[in-house]
Design a protein around this motif. Structure first.
Motif, PDB file in Angstrom:
ATOM      1  N   SER A  42      40.889  30.351  41.095  1.00  0.00           N
ATOM      2  CA  SER A  42      41.170  30.291  41.913  1.00  0.00           C
ATOM      3  C   SER A  42      42.921  29.662  42.166  1.00  0.00           C
ATOM      4  O   SER A  42      42.730  29.230  43.428  1.00  0.00           O
ATOM      5  N   SER A  56      36.350  35.050  48.066  1.00  0.00           N
ATOM      6  CA  SER A  56      36.457  34.816  48.966  1.00  0.00           C
ATOM      7  C   SER A  56      34.387  34.525  49.471  1.00  0.00           C
ATOM      8  O   SER A  56      33.396  35.031  48.339  1.00  0.00           O
ATOM      9  N   LYS A  75      37.338  29.116  49.982  1.00  0.00           N
ATOM     10  CA  LYS A  75      38.779  30.474  48.554  1.00  0.00           C
ATOM     11  C   LYS A  75      38.369  30.272  47.478  1.00  0.00           C
ATOM     12  O   LYS A  75      38.960  29.283  46.592  1.00  0.00           O
ATOM     13  N   GLU A  76      37.380  30.783  47.059  1.00  0.00           N
ATOM     14  CA  GLU A  76      37.144  30.636  45.425  1.00  0.00           C
ATOM     15  C   GLU A  76      37.536  32.240  45.120  1.00  0.00           C
ATOM     16  O   GLU A  76      37.396  33.205  45.494  1.00  0.00           O
ATOM     17  N   PHE A  77      38.222  32.532  43.940  1.00  0.00           N
ATOM     18  CA  PHE A  77      38.352  33.936  43.604  1.00  0.00           C
ATOM     19  C   PHE A  77      38.255  33.738  41.587  1.00  0.00           C
ATOM     20  O   PHE A  77      38.728  32.480  41.071  1.00  0.00           O
ATOM     21  N   ASN A 135      44.946  32.059  43.360  1.00  0.00           N
ATOM     22  CA  ASN A 135      44.825  32.469  44.430  1.00  0.00           C
ATOM     23  C   ASN A 135      45.377  32.457  45.639  1.00  0.00           C
ATOM     24  O   ASN A 135      45.526  32.163  46.713  1.00  0.00           O
ATOM     25  N   ASP A 191      37.495  31.202  36.278  1.00  0.00           N
ATOM     26  CA  ASP A 191      38.274  30.597  37.200  1.00  0.00           C
ATOM     27  C   ASP A 191      39.060  30.876  37.773  1.00  0.00           C
ATOM     28  O   ASP A 191      40.492  30.621  36.932  1.00  0.00           O
TER      29      ASP A 191
END
Length: 476
Positions: A83, A50, A61-63, A86, A81
């Motif tokens: 996301s 994030s 909202k990134e993971f 997440n 990635d």
């Protein structure tokens, strides 16, 4: 005729989508421009979660992670990635560390989203996020702090914002999942955006920071225009074993007052390296890289070589192998510099900025699974290429037959139109062109308005969580 043309266009559009979808399988993941994110190093992977968009300053909202078990160049980063798994709400200004029973779990604390749990854990082996049940004292969520995981498996969370700047030492036992509180006797002024580093002698050193949330800085020069950051002429030590505080007066080339910088422990355990930050102009040529000698608390500017990058603020730094790995932040141009910076700190006589990461032989993964993974990746790439070629051929052939069919229809229509010329004028072809142009202008307006709105978010610092953001992030 218009109806047939629209049908032809729709079919061509569908064929094009097939081609685009196949090609997207080959497109590598590119994360957003981030700041105020977290970066946690676990099992040869650097996990990034994030943070705030450097474009709009909204939470994202990134993971994702970077595999550091293999060599890489910062000009060609291969992000993985995660996301889609997440479950953590979009947020920024949280803190994280590795802990737990086996010291292989990511612990995330705090953040600026009021819908969040105070603590989340991520199990990298089963790829699962969870908000754990924690016993002990009652706590509230804080943000804008730097948590430190002790050798005892306890997560030390001093000061931060609630939204007022709090004065407490929360301690989360990541093994028993229990909250405690530490002593505040002789503790320093509460603050945010400070540097905190675990030392070999079971102590944590706290450096600099900010105790004024109305502070503003220029995001090009990183010079603080309004307000004053805290001095680095004093540093503070928290003893995790005896639960007490001590202060040390520093000497030497003391850095200018600053906040939002990163700090790591040198490989020999006898020095702390700090990088970047927003700072008060001291009136002389300042730098962004300093070292604090822990044997005498003397600051000095290290000798460095390589291509020196632009300074950053609100980034993160981790020690991986012999490198200080700096991720994202504010202050650099992504078209010029990578999201990742590497500083080789293996030689205390001279640090080297480099773009190449070379892991030690002991840290590299087993060659068999790595080869298998590469084979799998190569198979996917070959499949994607073949799929793209087939889709392209299909699109061309389909387009050719549609063209021939449409041309034949137009010839037939021309014969009919010759006998019914007056009706042809009623076909709104020009109106159709105007409608297309209007749609284009609407899309353009939406894009431009979104960019403008992003600037408004910066000058009126609120994000999509409704949490009032700090004027420290006001964009000049």
């Amino acid at each position: 005729m218009l109806k047939n043309s629209l049908a032809n266009f729709t079919l061509l559009w569908m064929l094009l989508q097939v081609l685009v979808e196949v090609n997207c399988q080959m497109t590598p993941f590119k994360p957003s421009a981030l700041n105020c994110h977290t970066a946690t190093f676990i099992d040869n992977k650097l996990y990034i979660l994030s943070g705030l968009s450097t474009i709009s300053y909204k939470s994202v909202k990134e993971f994702f992670y970077l595999d550091v078990s293999v060599p890489f160049n910062t000009r060609e980063l291969s992000w993985q990635d995660l996301s889609n798994i997440n479950m953590v709400p979009p947020h920024g200004l949280a803190t994280s560390a590795k802990g737990g029973v086996n010291n292989d779990t990511l612990f995330l604390y705090g953040g600026n989203n009021q819908t969040m749990e105070s603590v989340y854990t991520f199990d990298p082996h089963h790829m699962i996020w969870n908000p754990p049940k924690i016993t002990g004292i009652s706590t509230i969520r804080k943000s804008s702090l730097t948590g430190v995981m002790g050798y005892n498996g306890k997560f030390y969370l001093w000061s931060g914002r609630t939204p007022i700047i709090s004065n407490d030492m929360l301690i989360l036992d990541t093994i028993s999942l229990n909250w405690e509180k530490g002593s505040l006797v002789n503790a320093p002024t509460p603050r945010i955006f400070y540097g905190a580093t675990l030392l070999p002698n079971d102590k944590i050193i706290y450096i600099g920071g900010l105790n004024d949330v109305t502070t503003e800085f220029d995001d090009d020069t990183l010079n603080i225009d309004k307000g004053i950051a805290l001095s680095l002429s004093e540093v503070y030590l928290y003893d995790m074993i005896n639960d007490n505080w001590d202060v040390k007066i520093t000497t030497g080339k003391i850095p200018s007052n600053r906040c939002g910088f990163s700090s790591v422990l040198g490989l020999d355990g006898q020095r702390v390296i700090i990088y970047g930050g927003a700072f008060n102009n001291p009136g002389y040529l300042d730098t962004t890289l300093y070292v604090l000698d822990l044997t005498n608390y003397n600051w000095y500017i290290p000798k460095i070589s390589g291509i020196i990058p632009k300074p950053r603020v609100f980034h993160q730094a981790n020690v991986v192998e012999k490198y200080m790995v700096i991720s994202f932040g504010i202050g650099y141009d992504r078209t010029v510099e990578s999201d990742i910076l590497l500083l080789d700190i293996s030689n205390n006589e001279e640090y080297v900025w480099t773009t190449s990461f070379v892991p030690s032989p002991s840290s590299t993964s087993d060659p068999l699974p790595t080869s298998s993974n590469n084979s799998s990746d190569n198979s996917k790439m070959v499949g994607a290429i073949v799929g793209s070629l087939l889709s392209g051929i299909f699109l061309l052939v389909g387009g050719f037959f549609l063209y021939k069919w449409n041309k034949k229809r137009q010839s037939q229509n021309n014969i009919n139109n010759y006998n019914n010329y007056g009706q042809e004028k009623a076909i709104p072809t020009e109106g159709s062109k105007n409608e297309n142009m209007t749609n284009h202008e609407v899309v353009s307006a939406i894009v431009n308005n979104d960019n403008y709105y992003g600037q408004e978010v910066v000058t009126t610092p609120t994000n999509n969580d409704g949490f009032k953001f700090f004027k420290l992030l006001n964009k000049k």
